[in-house]
Design a protein around this motif. Structure first.
Motif, PDB file in Angstrom:
ATOM      1  N   THR A 265       1.023  -1.018   0.362  1.00 43.22           N
ATOM      2  CA  THR A 265       0.076  -0.065  -0.549  1.00 43.22           C
ATOM      3  C   THR A 265       0.871   1.281  -0.423  1.00 43.22           C
ATOM      4  OG1 THR A 265      -2.133  -1.022   1.234  1.00 43.22           O
ATOM      5  CG2 THR A 265      -2.153   1.080   0.818  1.00 43.22           C
TER       6      THR A 265
ATOM      7  N   ALA B 230      -3.680   2.900  -3.583  1.00 42.30           N
ATOM      8  CA  ALA B 230      -3.497   2.290  -2.347  1.00 42.30           C
ATOM      9  C   ALA B 230      -4.650   2.775  -1.964  1.00 42.30           C
ATOM     10  CB  ALA B 230      -2.763   3.857  -1.458  1.00 42.30           C
TER      11      ALA B 230
ATOM     12  N   ALA C 293       0.947   3.880  -2.664  1.00 42.06           N
ATOM     13  CA  ALA C 293       1.143   5.402  -2.351  1.00 42.06           C
ATOM     14  C   ALA C 293       0.966   6.628  -3.322  1.00 42.06           C
ATOM     15  CB  ALA C 293       0.658   5.932  -0.626  1.00 42.06           C
TER      16      ALA C 293
ATOM     17  N   VAL D  51      -3.326   8.471  -4.094  1.00 38.62           N
ATOM     18  CA  VAL D  51      -4.218   7.330  -2.704  1.00 38.62           C
ATOM     19  C   VAL D  51      -5.610   6.571  -3.661  1.00 38.62           C
ATOM     20  CG1 VAL D  51      -6.432   8.661  -1.381  1.00 38.62           C
ATOM     21  CG2 VAL D  51      -4.214   9.821  -2.319  1.00 38.62           C
TER      22      VAL D  51
END
Length: 182
Positions: free
Chosen positions: A72, A83, A76, A80
């Protein structure tokens, strides 16, 4: 875990004086239930099985969460949305895998213990209760241990901030914290 398993065996076995003789069932006087000693043995085995399943699920969950957090973090950097999708999918995989492993072990336990009890289910219900108690008690100990660990880490970080970086007590000014750490 071992101490609790011994206590469960002693308490359940002593209900009828560690009897090895079949007795009339509580729910139906025309049926004969298995001995109290057998109920104690199977409940203790189910307790240990539930505890081991809970420990394994916790270990597996931590492993999956660690890898998911790393992935994640890498996603990112791209945005966003990516992620979030990575975090959501990895959380779903972890949830389904842990629930499925618990249900699979419970199904196997019910099937194997059910062979002994046959159509008289009174002892089987006690054993399955032992499985749930084992899983719940290990999860409880994991939460307590995790809370103690988290508090120790929090106190350690607080001391490092105060001693090494000269951050004053209860400093709510985010910019001074940010500047002192860089």
């Amino acid at each position: 875990m071992g101490i609790f398993a011994i206590l469960i065996f002693l308490f359940l076995g002593s209900v009828k004086g560690f009897s090895t003789k079949s007795q009339p069932c509580h729910y139906s006087k025309d049926k004969t239930c298995k001995p109290a000693l057998a109920n104690a043995i199977f409940s203790t085995i189910a307790f240990v099985l539930g505890a081991v399943t809970s420990l394994f699920s916790g270990f597996l969950g931590i492993k999956i969460a660690t890898y998911a957090n790393a992935r994640t973090t890498l996603e990112a950097r791209k945005g966003v949305g990516k992620a979030f999708i990575t975090a959501f999918r990895s959380g779903a995989v972890m949830g389904f895998l842990l629930a499925a492993s618990g249900l699979l072990v419970l199904y196997i336990a019910i099937t194997l213990i059910g062979i002994y009890y046959g159509d008289v289910w009174e002892g089987l219900f006690e054993a399955i209760t032992g499985y749930g108690l084992g899983g719940s008690s290990m999860a409880l100990f994991g939460h307590v241990g995790g809370g103690i660990y988290t508090k120790a880490v929090d106190v350690g970080a607080d001391l490092v901030g105060k001693v090494e970086r000269n951050i004053p007590e209860d400093d709510n000014n985010k910019s001074s914290c940010k500047n002192s750490l860089t």
